[in-house]
Motif scaffolding. Structure first.
Motif, short mmCIF file in Angstrom:
data_model
loop_
_atom_site.label_atom_id
_atom_site.label_comp_id
_atom_site.label_asym_id
_atom_site.label_seq_id
_atom_site.Cartn_x
_atom_site.Cartn_y
_atom_site.Cartn_z
N PRO A 131 0.75 -1.39 -0.28
CA PRO A 131 -0.15 -0.03 0.13
C PRO A 131 0.48 1.30 -0.17
O PRO A 131 1.98 1.27 0.39
CB PRO A 131 -0.64 -0.04 1.62
N VAL A 132 0.69 2.39 -0.76
CA VAL A 132 0.75 3.66 -0.63
C VAL A 132 -0.50 4.70 -0.63
O VAL A 132 -1.12 4.37 -1.05
CB VAL A 132 1.74 4.02 -2.31
N ALA A 133 -0.52 5.33 0.73
CA ALA A 133 -1.58 6.31 1.04
C ALA A 133 -1.06 7.48 -0.02
O ALA A 133 0.10 8.18 0.01
CB ALA A 133 -1.52 6.78 2.47
N THR A 134 -2.22 7.99 -0.82
CA THR A 134 -2.11 8.66 -1.88
C THR A 134 -2.99 9.84 -1.69
O THR A 134 -3.70 9.61 -0.84
CB THR A 134 -1.86 7.97 -3.59
N VAL A 135 -2.22 11.29 -1.58
CA VAL A 135 -2.60 12.54 -1.48
C VAL A 135 -2.66 13.15 -2.10
O VAL A 135 -2.68 12.46 -3.64
CB VAL A 135 -1.93 13.25 -0.08
N ALA A 136 -3.92 14.04 -2.54
CA ALA A 136 -3.63 15.24 -3.92
C ALA A 136 -2.23 15.98 -4.86
O ALA A 136 -1.19 15.38 -4.21
CB ALA A 136 -4.14 17.14 -3.43
N ILE A 137 -2.53 15.91 -6.09
CA ILE A 137 -1.51 15.85 -6.74
C ILE A 137 -0.65 17.79 -6.15
O ILE A 137 -1.85 18.53 -5.67
CB ILE A 137 -2.13 16.16 -8.17
N GLY A 138 0.34 17.97 -5.90
CA GLY A 138 1.04 18.53 -5.91
C GLY A 138 1.15 19.53 -4.63
O GLY A 138 1.57 18.78 -3.68
N LYS A 139 1.31 20.86 -4.77
CA LYS A 139 1.24 21.41 -3.20
C LYS A 139 0.36 21.66 -1.96
O LYS A 139 1.08 20.49 -1.06
CB LYS A 139 1.85 22.75 -3.08
N ALA A 140 -0.53 21.27 -2.15
CA ALA A 140 -1.77 20.87 -0.95
C ALA A 140 -1.47 19.31 -0.72
O ALA A 140 -1.74 19.18 0.42
CB ALA A 140 -2.69 20.89 -1.68
N GLY A 141 -1.21 18.39 -1.97
CA GLY A 141 -0.49 17.04 -1.27
C GLY A 141 0.34 16.78 -0.65
O GLY A 141 0.12 16.07 0.43
N ALA A 142 1.37 17.70 -1.12
CA ALA A 142 2.54 17.70 0.52
C ALA A 142 2.11 18.37 1.57
O ALA A 142 2.87 17.58 2.47
CB ALA A 142 3.21 18.46 -0.49
N LYS A 143 1.41 19.28 1.88
CA LYS A 143 1.23 19.72 2.90
C LYS A 143 0.29 18.62 3.26
O LYS A 143 0.34 18.38 4.77
CB LYS A 143 -0.04 20.49 2.74
N ASN A 144 -0.99 18.23 3.28
CA ASN A 144 -1.37 17.12 3.45
C ASN A 144 -0.10 16.10 4.30
O ASN A 144 -0.87 15.02 4.66
CB ASN A 144 -2.40 16.43 3.20
N ALA A 145 0.69 15.60 2.70
CA ALA A 145 1.32 14.49 3.12
C ALA A 145 1.93 14.85 4.84
O ALA A 145 2.42 13.67 5.79
CB ALA A 145 2.29 13.96 2.43
N GLY A 146 3.01 16.05 4.88
CA GLY A 146 3.10 16.59 6.34
C GLY A 146 2.05 16.19 7.39
O GLY A 146 2.06 15.34 8.69
N TYR A 147 0.78 16.50 7.22
CA TYR A 147 0.41 15.89 8.40
C TYR A 147 -0.60 14.87 8.44
O TYR A 147 -0.40 14.24 9.95
CB TYR A 147 -1.51 17.27 7.96
N LEU A 148 -0.37 13.88 7.19
CA LEU A 148 -1.19 13.18 7.70
C LEU A 148 0.20 11.66 8.61
O LEU A 148 0.05 10.99 9.54
CB LEU A 148 -1.04 11.96 6.42
N ALA A 149 1.48 12.36 8.46
CA ALA A 149 2.70 11.93 8.97
C ALA A 149 2.73 11.95 10.66
O ALA A 149 3.34 11.37 10.96
CB ALA A 149 3.91 12.61 7.72
N ALA A 150 1.99 13.22 10.63
CA ALA A 150 2.43 13.90 11.87
C ALA A 150 1.46 12.82 12.76
O ALA A 150 1.78 12.66 13.43
CB ALA A 150 2.19 15.03 11.81
N GLN A 151 0.33 12.96 12.39
CA GLN A 151 -1.21 11.81 12.54
C GLN A 151 -0.26 10.50 12.49
O GLN A 151 -1.00 10.30 14.37
CB GLN A 151 -2.08 12.32 11.91
N ILE A 152 0.63 10.09 11.83
CA ILE A 152 0.98 8.75 11.86
C ILE A 152 1.23 8.26 13.90
O ILE A 152 1.16 7.69 14.26
CB ILE A 152 1.55 8.32 10.72
N ILE A 153 2.91 9.10 13.46
CA ILE A 153 3.33 9.87 14.84
C ILE A 153 2.70 9.60 15.89
O ILE A 153 3.09 9.12 17.12
CB ILE A 153 4.91 10.44 14.42
#
Length: 167
Positions: free
Chosen positions: A111-133
């Motif tokens: 599996p790969v959790a996939t977020v939106a394309i581009g900058k908004a996706g990168a921002k959400n990836a940061g939040y999702l990684a933080a939520q995992i931790i």
């Protein structure tokens, strides 16, 4: 035991302006972050070596950012059982749609959790990684709650200002 961190890999240094949004979120939340340029196709040995080493050093989640063929997230996911978040970068003639499909369409079991394309996706990836931790870090969970409240307060303040303008 070392503090958990997030490893961010990007396929090209030209992706940094978009990937910076993930870095900024993690730093704002005081989450450790490492950022590397690695390519699934051009530097497969270095990519494998880095992922395996980061995994052993306490990486809690990986964020893989790539455009066009976008195989980086899948390669990272094949090398670890840690969560991998794929960020499709809006590059090339299809503006990231090819990257989105390459990142999201993983075979069962990798599996790969996939977020939106581009900058908004990168921002959400940061939040999702933080939520995992934050699942194992109550202090980080509280910082995330505070960030959500600050975002909500900002929207409410903008609404209040709008209402005053319209009155």
């Amino acid at each position: 035991m070392s503090k958990p961190f997030v490893a961010i890999l990007m396929g090209s240094d030209s992706d940094l302006p978009k990937v910076q949004a993930a870095i900024d979120v993690l730093k704002k939340l005081n989450v450790g972050v490492e950022v590397r340029v690695h390519s699934a196709h051009r530097t497969p040995d270095a990519t494998h070596e880095y992922v395996k080493g980061a995994d052993q050093r306490g990486c809690a989640a990986f964020i893989a950012c790539a455009g066009m063929a976008a195989h980086l997230a899948g390669v990272v996911a094949s090398l670890t059982i840690k969560p991998v978040i794929g960020v499709p970068i809006d590059a090339g003639p299809l503006n990231g749609m090819d990257a989105l499909l390459s990142t999201a369409q993983m075979p069962g079991g990798i599996p790969v959790a996939t977020v939106a394309i581009g900058k908004a996706g990168a921002k959400n990836a940061g939040y999702l990684a933080a939520q995992i931790i934050a699942l194992q870090d109550p202090d980080l969970a509280e910082r995330l709650r505070g960030d959500r409240k600050a975002n909500a307060d900002e929207v409410l303040a903008k609404n209040e200002a709008l209402q005053e303008t319209l009155a």
